[in-house]
Scaffold this motif. Structure first.
Motif, PDB file in Angstrom:
ATOM      1  N   ARG A   1       0.218   4.828  -1.961  1.00 41.43           N
ATOM      2  CA  ARG A   1      -0.465   5.720  -1.154  1.00 41.43           C
ATOM      3  C   ARG A   1       0.433   7.093  -0.925  1.00 41.43           C
TER       4      ARG A   1
ATOM      5  N   SER B   1      -9.333   6.190  -0.084  1.00 40.89           N
ATOM      6  CA  SER B   1      -9.881   6.908   0.793  1.00 40.89           C
ATOM      7  C   SER B   1      -9.274   8.225   1.210  1.00 40.89           C
ATOM      8  N   ASP B   2      -7.878   8.113   1.102  1.00 42.19           N
ATOM      9  CA  ASP B   2      -7.438   9.603   1.210  1.00 42.19           C
ATOM     10  C   ASP B   2      -7.872  10.486   0.013  1.00 42.19           C
TER      11      ASP B   2
ATOM     12  N   LYS C   1      -6.788   2.150   0.665  1.00 48.79           N
ATOM     13  CA  LYS C   1      -6.189   3.513   1.349  1.00 48.79           C
ATOM     14  C   LYS C   1      -6.061   4.570   0.640  1.00 48.79           C
ATOM     15  N   SER C   2      -5.612   4.583  -0.652  1.00 51.99           N
ATOM     16  CA  SER C   2      -5.243   5.601  -1.215  1.00 51.99           C
ATOM     17  C   SER C   2      -6.817   6.147  -1.838  1.00 51.99           C
TER      18      SER C   2
ATOM     19  N   GLN D   1     -13.262  -1.441  -0.952  1.00 54.04           N
ATOM     20  CA  GLN D   1     -13.081   0.170  -0.782  1.00 54.04           C
ATOM     21  C   GLN D   1     -13.171   0.751  -2.070  1.00 54.04           C
TER      22      GLN D   1
ATOM     23  N   SER E   1      -0.348  10.753  -2.650  1.00 55.88           N
ATOM     24  CA  SER E   1      -0.832  11.995  -1.758  1.00 55.88           C
ATOM     25  C   SER E   1       0.522  13.010  -2.216  1.00 55.88           C
TER      26      SER E   1
ATOM     27  N   GLN F   1     -10.696  -6.852   0.430  1.00 52.02           N
ATOM     28  CA  GLN F   1     -10.934  -5.338   1.246  1.00 52.02           C
ATOM     29  C   GLN F   1     -10.447  -4.171   0.152  1.00 52.02           C
ATOM     30  N   ASP F   2      -9.669  -4.304  -0.479  1.00 48.46           N
ATOM     31  CA  ASP F   2      -9.105  -3.175  -1.614  1.00 48.46           C
ATOM     32  C   ASP F   2     -10.325  -3.212  -2.599  1.00 48.46           C
TER      33      ASP F   2
ATOM     34  N   GLY G   1      -5.447   1.148  -4.651  1.00 49.25           N
ATOM     35  CA  GLY G   1      -5.491   0.620  -3.262  1.00 49.25           C
ATOM     36  C   GLY G   1      -6.542   1.221  -2.720  1.00 49.25           C
TER      37      GLY G   1
ATOM     38  N   ASP H   1       0.791  -1.144   0.019  1.00 43.91           N
ATOM     39  CA  ASP H   1      -0.030   0.014   0.046  1.00 43.91           C
ATOM     40  C   ASP H   1       0.752   1.172  -0.122  1.00 43.91           C
TER      41      ASP H   1
END
Ligand code: ZN
Length: 461
Positions: A221, A250-251, A247-248, A300, A225, A296-297, A245, A217
């Motif tokens: 990520r 969600s950012d 997490k990316s 998301q 960012s 999970q990715d 990803g 990740d």
């Protein structure tokens, strides 16, 4: 043979204003009328679209045909790739013009155009690629925009051979803003992924099952960012390619909520496939960059799609045949990266998005056509069903179940990442500038009928 006039009867038209039950008349290369009952005198070919969804032609903003890589080429050229496109409802694709060392962008665009024009059966354009930064680059970018390609790709990982450092990315973003163009980034942190890969190699963990550990990740990520900070400081819009990803995602959702001009593309593999593939018997085939991630990715990323935090679906279509994939001896460092899929976008997005997750067909239309037309300066000729627009149209049967089989597809590749997938609908007819290029009887288009599309300034969708 080009039909002069085509009347598409009683379809469910996906227009900018909403879904509309209507007839649609094509005259020459354009849409000439849309209405509840269009009557026509004289000779006209009729297509009954009762019960069918009628999309504007799909725009694939991210493909690699004839890409020279790994001492060979990606397995689709402009002919087989554009035939696969037509069969998938894609009437416009945007490939990449990557200058060779010392070459200026505009001349590379002209070279790529010349080879695509000889072969492609659908319309096409190119993104330029910025492979280094120097005093001549701003002028080079300006000339590329004049050539009709108001978008530039940047590789953030320097190690891919084409990468730009942060200073170069920042300057490119500033320059791009002044040219009303858009910078697209392949966002991965090369320093981290290289060091992680090096550690794995030292431990003898070179086989493909270790691939996700070489690019976890953080690799995507952090780069996503950083790209967002650089674009904010440069006062420029930025387009994140093939987001993989959760997490990316969600950012990005948070940043977009703040109103930042960040455009996001994802591709069907990151929505539908996951890293379990790297444990199976055909593990090597699934090498792609970034790697496939967890279930999970997938979840998301779908959430981001549902919440309008993804703008476009590209495919990053870059297939390699089995033999090419296996030539790396099973090691993640030597396996050609890339997956095919241009022929399947619409059926996959319909099945997974509309049928399984309740998205509206209109939402799929915006993701696969309208938004790309806006972002990449093709609107209103492309990406919409309205009078005066190009007659690029897909008739999609939402009731027809079909199983995806590589051997039945038009791509040159001898395998498909979606082999055996049961699609809940399929493309029946594809029309490109008024000409039926694909139908039940197969591909009917002449090689080289596709034209280069000079694109206008970038626009937010
Ligand atoms: Zn790509």
């Amino acid at each position: 043979m080009k039909e002069n006039r085509i009347l598409i009867k009683s379809g469910r038209l996906l227009t900018e204003k909403g879904e509309q039950a209507a007839d649609l008349l094509i005259e020459g290369e354009k849409i000439s009328a849309i209405g509840s009952s269009v009557s026509v005198k004289g000779k006209v070919k009729e297509i009954d679209a009762g019960g069918r969804l009628v999309f504007p032609g799909i725009i694939d903003p991210h493909v690699h045909f004839e890409l020279e890589a790994y001492n060979s080429f990606s397995s689709d050229d402009f002919l087989s790739g554009s035939r696969a496109a037509a069969a998938g409802g894609v009437t416009t694709f945007i490939d990449f013009a990557i200058p060779s060392e010392g070459q200026d962008m505009a001349s590379r665009i002209r070279e790529k155009c010349a080879s695509a024009a000889k072969k492609s059966i659908v319309d096409f354009s190119f993104h330029s690629q910025i492979t280094s930064w120097g005093p001549e680059t701003p002028g080079d970018m300006k000339a590329a925009v004049k050539e009709g390609t108001a978008s530039f790709k940047i590789f953030m990982p320097a190690t891919e051979g084409w990468g730009l450092d942060d200073y170069g990315i920042y300057r490119a973003l500033q320059t791009s803003a002044g040219l009303q163009s858009i910078i697209m980034v392949h966002a991965e942190n090369g320093a981290v992924s290289d060091a992680l890969a090096g550690e794995l190699v030292k431990q003898g963990k070179t086989d493909i099952s270790n691939f996700p550990d070489a690019r976890p990740d953080i690799v995507e990520r952090e780069a996503v960012s950083r790209a967002c900070v650089l674009s904010d400081e440069a006062g420029a819009a930025v387009y994140i390619c093939h987001l993989s990803g959760g997490k990316s995602a969600s950012d990005l959702r948070k940043l977009r909520k703040e109103g930042r001009d960040i455009l996001v593309e994802t591709t069907p593999p990151y929505l539908i496939l996951n890293s379990e593939k790297y444990k199976g018997p055909d593990a090597c085939l699934y090498a792609c960059s970034p790697p496939l991630r967890s279930e999970q990715d997938n979840y998301q990323l779908w959430r981001a799609v549902i919440e309008n935090s993804v703008d476009t679906i590209g495919t990053d279509h870059c297939p390699f045949k089995r033999e090419q994939k296996l030539s790396g001896g099973g090691s993640f460092g030597n396996t050609p990266m890339g997956l095919g899929g241009i022929e399947n976008t619409l059926e996959l997005m319909y099945t997974e998005g509309v049928v399984k997750r309740g998205l509206s067909p209109l939402h799929i239309m915006r993701l696969t056509s309208f938004n790309s037309a806006k972002i990449f300066g093709l609107y209103p000729e492309k990406g919409t069903l309205k009078e005066g627009s190009d007659a690029d149209i897909v008739i999609f049967n939402p009731g027809k179940v079909r199983t995806i089989r590589a051997r039945k597809m038009f791509s040159n590749c001898d395998w498909s990442p979606y082999e055996g997938f049961s699609a809940a609908g399929c493309v029946e007819t594809t029309i490109s500038r008024g000409e039926v290029v694909y139908s039940k009887s197969g591909i009917r288009a002449e090689k080289g009928r596709g034209i280069f599309l000079k694109r206008k300034a970038f626009e937010l969708p």
